[in-house]
Design a protein around this motif. Structure first.
Motif, short mmCIF file in Angstrom:
data_model
loop_
_atom_site.label_atom_id
_atom_site.label_comp_id
_atom_site.label_asym_id
_atom_site.label_seq_id
_atom_site.Cartn_x
_atom_site.Cartn_y
_atom_site.Cartn_z
N MET A 78 53.63 22.78 23.19
CA MET A 78 53.27 21.43 22.78
C MET A 78 52.01 21.02 23.54
N SER A 79 51.03 20.53 22.83
CA SER A 79 49.79 20.10 23.47
C SER A 79 49.88 18.63 23.88
N ASP A 80 48.99 18.26 24.79
CA ASP A 80 48.91 16.87 25.21
C ASP A 80 48.21 16.06 24.12
N HIS A 81 48.59 14.79 23.99
CA HIS A 81 47.99 13.93 22.98
C HIS A 81 47.40 12.69 23.65
N VAL A 82 46.38 12.15 23.00
CA VAL A 82 45.78 10.89 23.43
C VAL A 82 45.89 9.93 22.26
N TYR A 83 46.23 8.68 22.54
CA TYR A 83 46.46 7.69 21.51
C TYR A 83 45.52 6.50 21.67
N LYS A 84 45.12 5.94 20.55
CA LYS A 84 44.44 4.65 20.52
C LYS A 84 45.49 3.64 20.07
N GLN A 85 45.52 2.47 20.71
CA GLN A 85 46.47 1.44 20.33
C GLN A 85 45.75 0.32 19.61
N ILE A 86 46.36 -0.14 18.53
CA ILE A 86 45.86 -1.30 17.81
C ILE A 86 47.02 -2.26 17.58
N GLU A 87 46.70 -3.49 17.27
CA GLU A 87 47.73 -4.47 16.92
C GLU A 87 47.62 -4.80 15.44
N LEU A 88 48.76 -4.90 14.80
CA LEU A 88 48.86 -5.28 13.40
C LEU A 88 49.89 -6.39 13.28
N THR A 89 49.71 -7.27 12.31
CA THR A 89 50.74 -8.26 12.00
C THR A 89 51.06 -8.16 10.52
N GLY A 90 52.33 -7.89 10.22
CA GLY A 90 52.79 -7.83 8.83
C GLY A 90 53.62 -9.05 8.52
N SER A 91 53.65 -9.43 7.25
CA SER A 91 54.48 -10.57 6.86
C SER A 91 55.29 -10.22 5.63
N SER A 92 56.41 -10.92 5.48
CA SER A 92 57.31 -10.67 4.36
C SER A 92 58.19 -11.89 4.14
N THR A 93 58.55 -12.12 2.90
CA THR A 93 59.52 -13.17 2.60
C THR A 93 60.95 -12.63 2.67
N GLN A 94 61.10 -11.31 2.81
CA GLN A 94 62.43 -10.69 2.77
C GLN A 94 63.11 -10.59 4.15
N THR B 80 54.37 -8.85 14.78
CA THR B 80 53.20 -8.22 15.36
C THR B 80 53.62 -6.92 16.04
N LEU B 81 52.89 -5.88 15.75
CA LEU B 81 53.19 -4.53 16.24
C LEU B 81 52.06 -4.00 17.09
N LYS B 82 52.40 -3.23 18.07
CA LYS B 82 51.45 -2.38 18.76
C LYS B 82 51.65 -1.01 18.12
N VAL B 83 50.57 -0.40 17.63
CA VAL B 83 50.67 0.86 16.89
C VAL B 83 49.87 1.92 17.63
N GLY B 84 50.46 3.10 17.78
CA GLY B 84 49.78 4.24 18.42
C GLY B 84 49.24 5.20 17.38
N ILE B 85 47.93 5.42 17.46
CA ILE B 85 47.27 6.36 16.54
C ILE B 85 46.80 7.55 17.37
N ARG B 86 47.33 8.74 17.05
CA ARG B 86 46.97 9.95 17.78
C ARG B 86 45.56 10.37 17.43
N LEU B 87 44.72 10.53 18.44
CA LEU B 87 43.34 10.95 18.21
C LEU B 87 43.30 12.43 17.82
N ASP B 88 42.38 12.76 16.92
CA ASP B 88 42.21 14.14 16.49
C ASP B 88 41.81 15.02 17.68
N ASP B 89 42.27 16.27 17.65
CA ASP B 89 41.90 17.23 18.69
C ASP B 89 40.47 17.68 18.51
#
Length: 69
Positions: free
Chosen positions: A1-17, A60-69
């Motif tokens: 398993m290789s090491d990974h590096v992530y970029k974090q962003i924030e998203l806010t989703g909404s729903s009536t459900q 509101t979410l903190k989302v991790g996006i794995r950077l390409d190798d």
């Protein structure tokens, strides 16, 4: 398993459900333009009330996006 590096962003989703649906809405929309979304963390939940009932959920979410190798 290789090491990974992530970029974090924030998203806010909404729903009536539900708050779960608000999470799904945010991730589905982000997935249209971002790749390598690996994880999320709910950092805030709030809502809008109308007539004594929940009209909209906002998550509101903190989302991790794995950077390409």
């Amino acid at each position: 398993m290789s090491d990974h590096v992530y970029k974090q962003i924030e998203l806010t989703g909404s729903s009536t459900q539900s708050s779960d649906d608000a999470v799904s809405v945010a991730l589905a929309r982000a997935n249209k333009t971002l790749h390598n979304i690996d994880w999320f963390q709910v950092i805030e939940t709030r809502g809008h009330v109308e007539g004594g009932k929940v009209a909209h959920w906002q998550v509101t979410l903190k989302v991790g996006i794995r950077l390409d190798d």
